[in-house]
Every structure is written in structure tokens, then in C-alpha cells.
Scaffold this active site. Structure first.
Site, PDB file in Angstrom:
ATOM      1  CB  SER A   1     -36.329   6.001  10.881  1.00 18.50           C
ATOM      2  OG  SER A   1     -36.775   5.576   9.620  1.00 18.50           O
TER       3      SER A   1
ATOM      4  CB  THR B   1     -27.938   4.931  16.048  1.00 22.38           C
ATOM      5  OG1 THR B   1     -27.818   4.093  14.896  1.00 22.38           O
ATOM      6  CG2 THR B   1     -26.696   4.774  16.915  1.00 22.38           C
TER       7      THR B   1
ATOM      8  CG  HIS C   1     -34.789  -2.174  11.174  1.00 23.20           C
ATOM      9  ND1 HIS C   1     -34.986  -0.915  11.693  1.00 23.20           N
ATOM     10  CD2 HIS C   1     -33.437  -2.307  11.000  1.00 23.20           C
ATOM     11  CE1 HIS C   1     -33.809  -0.319  11.840  1.00 23.20           C
ATOM     12  NE2 HIS C   1     -32.870  -1.131  11.435  1.00 23.20           N
TER      13      HIS C   1
ATOM     14  CB  SER D   1     -30.309   8.457   6.001  1.00 26.86           C
ATOM     15  OG  SER D   1     -29.504   7.944   7.037  1.00 26.86           O
TER      16      SER D   1
ATOM     17  N   GLY E   1     -27.491  13.715  10.467  1.00 28.17           N
ATOM     18  CA  GLY E   1     -28.651  13.727  11.350  1.00 28.17           C
ATOM     19  C   GLY E   1     -29.552  14.927  11.138  1.00 28.17           C
TER      20      GLY E   1
END
EC number: 2.8.2.-
Length: 351
Positions: free
Chosen positions: A81, A84, A152, A182, A319
């Protein structure tokens, strides 16, 4: 009794305590409902959310031993989501007085963000109730403040330690359709990695290519690690409405659309707002450039490094917002949109 004997006895007592706690957790797990996920691993349902057995065992450790400090910051997210990116932004923001953004030795230039900001349930409390918090860069010094952690897990799973001692929690939410795409791309980029419960000797299913349809159906059913997705997002959404001083709800799409505004909002929440001098000197833009996808993905550490068998380069893909349009059929889109609309009804949260 000399000092060595005292230390030895303390270690033995801690080991015995951990063994007893582990046995209690195993008994609990044996009574929980379970399903097989798209990776062929067992997922156990505990207090409304799904976990692998080893991750589930970290929860009692966190509840009993994690003592947040008022200055701590927890970066929270459902996986894939924008975790990073948010880790990098948060570290650069709160450490900018210590690490100049123009320093060629800035930690983000030589370390992946996941090295710098550890996961509570994976890096710290997975196998220990009393982990060494000083071995991570963001909390390596006794004078290092704030300490940075990530998770998470849902807010529901963290309420106990946060109730004892509230700290700052930043949550980033992303459109579930982009999360799905993703995740699927990430898994297929790491085919050699044994995902899931590492304590499980054999997977029930083994596949060369992870099925997008299987992942999609799991998300729709809510049976996915740390899911259901909508319950996860709503837990932090409610937290941000009830206690905006300690919980900030951010949207990946807004970070992409208006990065300067959102980073300034993040800085305000973290009690490290930009001064006029910083704004005039371009500090906001320097942070955005340092933490940008193009910059981070070009660094040698992120091109060649790895952690736990996962290549750092696989954390950096497109992204993009709306990339799901290239992967999902109209039937899939309609199905998941209807589910999300129904699950979020009345919450005020919309995608």
C-alpha cells in the site's frame, strides 16, 4: 550469588516464561478456525483477522512486552500500500536534524527502508518476547528519539499496548485493486521465496506462477493475511476520527497527487513541522527527491541487496495509481467495487 549467576538465572526465567507463553498460544491456535490461502498456507482467524501461525504467535509477545514511548512512531499499512515509501518519508522527516538531506552518507542511501524501520510482528517479536530494539538503525542509540517501528497488523490487534502508552501511528491506505495487482506482481517477482508460515513443513499447494484470480477471490472473501482488507482500513480510519492527535490516516493516491501538501501534513502530525526557512530553502522537495521511487530504486543497495530472501529491487515497481486497469476484467472490477462499497457503508471511508 555473583553477577554472572544472576544474569544466568534471569535468562533461564525469561526462556521458561517464553516457552510457557508459546505453549499457551499453540493451544489457542489449535482451537481457531482456519482456511488455506492462495499460497497453500494455513491462515488462522483470530479476533476477526487472518494470520499465519508464526505471525499469530508474535501477538502475545507484543501485547506483553511492547511498551511504546510517547515519542515512538509506528508506520502502519496493509501490505503493498506504499509502505516502503512511507517508511522512507517518515525517517527522512524526523531525522532531518540529525541526517542532512544533502549528506552523501545519509542512511537511506545505503540502507533499504525496511532495514531502518523494523516490523513489530516480523522483525522484532516474531520469535522473542524481549527483542533487542537497539540493533535497528532508527533506534540504535539510547538518545535516538523518536524510535520508528512498522506493522501490517490492524489497529484492533495493537490496541492493548497502545492503550497502555499511546504514541504516533501513521497509516497509509491504497485502493484495494492496486493493492491486489501490486501483491500479485511482487509474489511473482519472488518465486523462489517460501512465503507464509515458515513453521509449516509443507505447503498444501505449490505453484510456479501465483494465480491472479486466486488472489482476487481471496481478497473478495476477506481471507488473506491481516485481512479482511476493509476491516483493516476501517480500524485505522476509526482511530484517526476518534483520536486525531495519535492517529493519522493517509491515502496513497493523495500522496501521489499532492506530495508536498501531504508531506507537510505528515510533518505537522509528527510534531516536526517545516520552518519557513526550510520551506524557502526547498527542504520539502529535497525529502521528496531523496525518497522518490526513481531515486531509491537507482541506489546500489536497492538494486543488489536483499533481506529474508527477498530482493530489495522487487519493492520498487511502477508505483502508479490505477495500474489495476491493465490487469482486471470489468467483471472483477464490478465485483470488488460492490463488496467494498457494502463493507464500508456508513463508515465515511471511501475509495
Amino acid at each position: 550469588m555473583d553477577e554472572k549467576d544472576i544474569l544466568r538465572n534471569l535468562r533461564e526465567e525469561e526462556e521458561e516464561e517464553e516457552e510457557n507463553q508459546s505453549e499457551e498460544t499453540k493451544i489457542l491456535i489449535s482451537s481457531l478456525p482456519w482456511e488455506i490461502d492462495y499460497l497453500g498456507n494455513k491462515l488462522f482467524k483470530y479476533q476477526g483477522y487472518w494470520y499465519y501461525e508464526d505471525v499469530l504467535q508474535s501477538i502475545p509477545n507484543i501485547h506483553s512486552s511492547f511498551q511504546p514511548q510517547e515519542t515512538d512512531i509506528v508506520v502502519a499499512s496493509f501490505y503493498k500500500s506504499g509502505t516502503t515509501w512511507l517508511k522512507a518519508l517518515t525517517f527522512a522527516l524526523v531525522q532531518r536534524s540529525k541526517h542532512s538531506l544533502e549528506d552523501h552518507h545519509h542512511p537511506l542511501l545505503s540502507h533499504n527502508p525496511h532495514e531502518i524501520v523494523p516490523y513489530l510482528e516480523l522483525d522484532l517479536y516474531l520469535n522473542s518476547s524481549k527483542p533487542d530494539l537497539t540493533k535497528f538503525l532508527s533506534s540504535s542509540s539510547s538518545s535516538s528519539s523518536p524510535r520508528l517501528f512498522s506493522t501490517h497488523m490492524s489497529l484492533d490487534a495493537l490496541k492493548l499496548p497502545l492503550k497502555k502508552s499511546p504514541c504516533k501511528v501513521v497509516y497509509v491506505c491504497r485502493n484495494v485493486k492496486d493493492v491486489l495487482v501490486s501483491l500479485w506482481c511482487f509474489l511473482n517477482a519472488n518465486k523462489g521465496v517460501e512465503w507464509g508460515d515458515f513453521s509449516q513443513n509443507e505447503k498444501i499447494i505449490r505453484a510456479e506462477n501465483y494465480s491472479f484470480k486466486a488472489i482476487f477471490e481471496s481478497f473478495c472473501n476477506g481471507v488473506t493475511l491481516h485481512g479482511p482488507f476493509w476491516d483493516h482500513a476501517q480500524s485505522y480510519w476509526r482511530g484517526s476520527l476518534e483520536d486525531p492527535k495519535h492517529f493519522l490516516f493517509m491515502r496513497y493516491e493523495e500522496l501521489k497527487a499532492e506530495p508536498r501538501t501531504q508531506v507537510k501534513r505528515l510533518a505537522e502530525f509528527l510534531d516536526c513541522p517545516f520552518t519557513k526557512e526550510e520551506e524557502d530553502s526547498g527542504t520539502v522537495d529535497k525529502i521528496l527527491e531523496l525518497c522518490s521511487l526513481s531515486n531509491l530504486s537507482s541506489l546500489e543497495i536497492n538494486k543488489t541487496g536483499s533481506l529474508g530472501g527477498v530482493d530489495y529491487k522487487t519493492y520498487f515497481r511502477k508505483g502508479q495509481v490505477g495500474d489495476w486497469k491493465s490487469y482486471m476484467t470489468s467483471e472483477m472490477v464490478n465485483k470488488i467495487d460492490m463488496i467494498v462499497e457494502e463493507k464500508l457503508k456508513g463508515s465515511g471511508l471511501k475509495f
